[in-house]
Design a protein around this motif. Structure first.
Motif, PDB file in Angstrom:
ATOM      1  N   LEU A 135      -4.856   7.970  -3.949  1.00  0.00           N
ATOM      2  CA  LEU A 135      -4.182   8.657  -2.862  1.00  0.00           C
ATOM      3  C   LEU A 135      -5.151   8.925  -1.708  1.00  0.00           C
ATOM      4  N   ILE A 136      -6.358   9.385  -2.045  1.00  0.00           N
ATOM      5  CA  ILE A 136      -7.379   9.615  -1.017  1.00  0.00           C
ATOM      6  C   ILE A 136      -7.779   8.302  -0.356  1.00  0.00           C
ATOM      7  N   ALA A 137      -7.946   7.263  -1.154  1.00  0.00           N
ATOM      8  CA  ALA A 137      -8.333   5.964  -0.612  1.00  0.00           C
ATOM      9  C   ALA A 137      -7.261   5.421   0.330  1.00  0.00           C
ATOM     10  N   ASN A 138      -5.998   5.673   0.025  1.00  0.00           N
ATOM     11  CA  ASN A 138      -4.927   5.211   0.903  1.00  0.00           C
ATOM     12  C   ASN A 138      -4.945   5.940   2.236  1.00  0.00           C
TER      13      ASN A 138
ATOM     14  N   LEU B  52       4.256   6.915 -21.952  1.00  0.00           N
ATOM     15  CA  LEU B  52       4.689   6.919 -20.561  1.00  0.00           C
ATOM     16  C   LEU B  52       3.514   6.846 -19.597  1.00  0.00           C
ATOM     17  N   SER B  53       2.430   7.530 -19.911  1.00  0.00           N
ATOM     18  CA  SER B  53       1.250   7.454 -19.042  1.00  0.00           C
ATOM     19  C   SER B  53       0.646   6.057 -19.081  1.00  0.00           C
ATOM     20  N   HIS B  54       0.745   5.378 -20.219  1.00  0.00           N
ATOM     21  CA  HIS B  54       0.284   3.991 -20.306  1.00  0.00           C
ATOM     22  C   HIS B  54       1.096   3.095 -19.368  1.00  0.00           C
ATOM     23  N   ASP B  55       2.417   3.303 -19.346  1.00  0.00           N
ATOM     24  CA  ASP B  55       3.261   2.527 -18.437  1.00  0.00           C
ATOM     25  C   ASP B  55       2.917   2.822 -16.979  1.00  0.00           C
ATOM     26  N   LEU B  56       2.684   4.085 -16.656  1.00  0.00           N
ATOM     27  CA  LEU B  56       2.337   4.455 -15.283  1.00  0.00           C
ATOM     28  C   LEU B  56       0.976   3.885 -14.902  1.00  0.00           C
ATOM     29  N   GLY B  57       0.052   3.849 -15.847  1.00  0.00           N
ATOM     30  CA  GLY B  57      -1.246   3.231 -15.584  1.00  0.00           C
ATOM     31  C   GLY B  57      -1.115   1.749 -15.293  1.00  0.00           C
ATOM     32  N   ASN B  58      -0.258   1.076 -16.041  1.00  0.00           N
ATOM     33  CA  ASN B  58      -0.007  -0.351 -15.776  1.00  0.00           C
ATOM     34  C   ASN B  58       0.629  -0.557 -14.406  1.00  0.00           C
ATOM     35  N   LEU B  59       1.515   0.355 -14.026  1.00  0.00           N
ATOM     36  CA  LEU B  59       2.146   0.268 -12.709  1.00  0.00           C
ATOM     37  C   LEU B  59       1.100   0.392 -11.601  1.00  0.00           C
ATOM     38  N   LEU B  60       0.199   1.369 -11.732  1.00  0.00           N
ATOM     39  CA  LEU B  60      -0.862   1.535 -10.736  1.00  0.00           C
ATOM     40  C   LEU B  60      -1.775   0.307 -10.697  1.00  0.00           C
TER      41      LEU B  60
ATOM     42  N   GLY C   2       0.813  -1.214   0.000  1.00  0.00           N
ATOM     43  CA  GLY C   2       0.000   0.000   0.000  1.00  0.00           C
ATOM     44  C   GLY C   2       0.842   1.259   0.000  1.00  0.00           C
ATOM     45  N   TRP C   3       1.972   1.235   0.701  1.00  0.00           N
ATOM     46  CA  TRP C   3       2.862   2.397   0.699  1.00  0.00           C
ATOM     47  C   TRP C   3       3.417   2.657  -0.703  1.00  0.00           C
ATOM     48  N   MET C   4       3.794   1.611  -1.410  1.00  0.00           N
ATOM     49  CA  MET C   4       4.316   1.796  -2.768  1.00  0.00           C
ATOM     50  C   MET C   4       3.218   2.213  -3.734  1.00  0.00           C
ATOM     51  N   LEU C   5       2.001   1.722  -3.504  1.00  0.00           N
ATOM     52  CA  LEU C   5       0.871   2.160  -4.322  1.00  0.00           C
ATOM     53  C   LEU C   5       0.621   3.651  -4.133  1.00  0.00           C
ATOM     54  N   ALA C   6       0.631   4.113  -2.893  1.00  0.00           N
ATOM     55  CA  ALA C   6       0.420   5.536  -2.627  1.00  0.00           C
ATOM     56  C   ALA C   6       1.526   6.375  -3.256  1.00  0.00           C
TER      57      ALA C   6
END
Length: 376
Positions: A309-312, A224-232, A197-201
């Motif tokens: 971020l809010i959910a975390n 790059l945003s596609h890669d970041l979306g996959n990371l999330l 959860g910390w890494m997700l936030a």
């Protein structure tokens, strides 16, 4: 000559808000010190997770590669550089350890045989010592990472052992700071869930900042945003899997020593926060991030990152607050003032460390050969 002046001025309102909010938290908590400390704990836990998780994510990128990491690295390091502040802000918890944690009460210890058996670990001085060690280790990792950042070939020597150390220290910190609020309850998955959860936030914060700063005409932005979306999406799935498996294991066993943690969180009005987390820490982000089109749209990705971020933050509240009010949902002014004050202080450091200019994939933050490092 005055380029940094607007940025400095921009931090003064945040600093003022921080001082007023923390003063208000102190005043409201004068008559109910444990409530104030619990509010402070959940805020401290959230912002510490942002900083430590950012450092861990930066180390993950060193080992995996990919242009996405260079794109968000300035924000990851800016968040990680708030660790010295958080080390200082841990003092109220260390000073109030006997008020905050039931296992530190001599009266309760005398009546509870289980607590006496755990007293070798759940000892106030040992607790304080471990917390100091956690921050010393995290600060040492940050310093080692930054010393080698100009020589990428040396970074894996820090990142590889650093991630092992992160897993160990994050797990122990989660047990010490949060799980020990209910010392009779134990979970082998809890620490791993917190570390994820910390890494997700951290990924959500860095993605939000990068999307807010990026230029819409940047040709590399969709990739790059596609890669970041996959990371999330990956972090959402891992966190959700671990959280569900912990719940499922407790539900199947149906042992009083294990269900005691979930009863106030799922069978009282605290379940409203549980449903909020199911919806906005898993279902909505998961559904949206499955879409390739959504991941490539800057606005959609920014909103999902902000939602995570809010959910975390809500998750941190859900982990801590029900131990003080097991009968049902009860929020206090300190639950607002503590994260507002600590968050404003954290933001002052983050603003000072974050890059002021808009991020470009082809800028100095990008890898030397973007075409060869598109994906991790």
């Amino acid at each position: 000559m005055n380029a940094g002046l607007p940025q400095v001025r921009g931090r003064w309102p945040a600093l003022t808000v921080a001082m007023l909010a923390l003063l208000g938290c102190l005043l409201f908590g004068w008559r109910t010190p444990r409530q104030a400390l619990l509010s402070y704990l959940f805020a401290f836990f959230f912002f510490t997770g942002l900083s430590v998780g950012s450092l861990a994510l930066a180390m993950v990128h060193v080992l995996t590669g990919g242009a996405w990491g260079f794109y968000i690295r300035p924000y990851l390091l800016a968040a990680a550089r708030a660790l010295p502040l958080l080390a200082v802000m841990a003092l109220p918890l260390l000073i109030g350890v006997r008020v905050l944690y039931p296992w530190a009460s001599p009266e309760l210890l005398a009546r509870d045989a289980i607590l006496r058996a755990q007293s070798w670990y759940l000892d106030p001085y040992f607790f304080i010592g471990r917390t100091i060690v956690y921050f010393a280790v995290w600060l040492a990792l940050l310093a080692a990472f930054e010393r080698r950042i100009e020589n990428p070939r040396l970074l894996p020597r820090v990142a590889a052992p650093g991630l092992i150390i992160y897993a160990l220290t994050a797990t122990l910190a989660a047990v010490d700071w949060v799980m020990s609020l209910l010392p009779h309850w134990h979970s082998t998955v809890f620490g791993m869930t917190i570390a994820t959860g910390w890494m997700l936030a951290a990924a959500a914060l860095a993605t939000l900042c990068a999307m807010a700063a990026a230029r819409s005409n940047d040709t590399q932005l969709p990739r790059l945003s596609h890669d970041l979306g996959n990371l999330l999406l990956m972090f959402v799935l891992v966190w959700s899997y671990l959280a569900f498996m912990q719940y499922l294991t407790v539900w199947i066993a149906d042992l009083p020593a294990e269900t005691v943690w979930y009863i106030p969180r799922t069978l009282t009005t605290w379940r409203l926060l549980a449903w909020f987390l199911i919806a906005f820490h898993f279902a909505v982000p998961f559904t949206v991030l499955l879409s390739r089109r959504a991941k490539r749209r800057r606005t959609w990705l920014a909103w999902i990152a902000a939602l995570l971020l809010i959910a975390n933050l809500v998750d941190a509240l859900w982990l801590v607050a029900p131990d003080q009010h097991p009968q049902g949902l009860a929020l206090h002014w300190t639950d607002l003032l503590a994260p507002l004050g600590l968050g404003a202080l954290w933001l002052c450091v983050f603003i000072g460390r974050a890059p002021a200019a808009r991020v470009r994939a082809s800028s100095s933050f990008a890898p030397p050969h973007p075409a060869g490092h598109a994906h991790g």
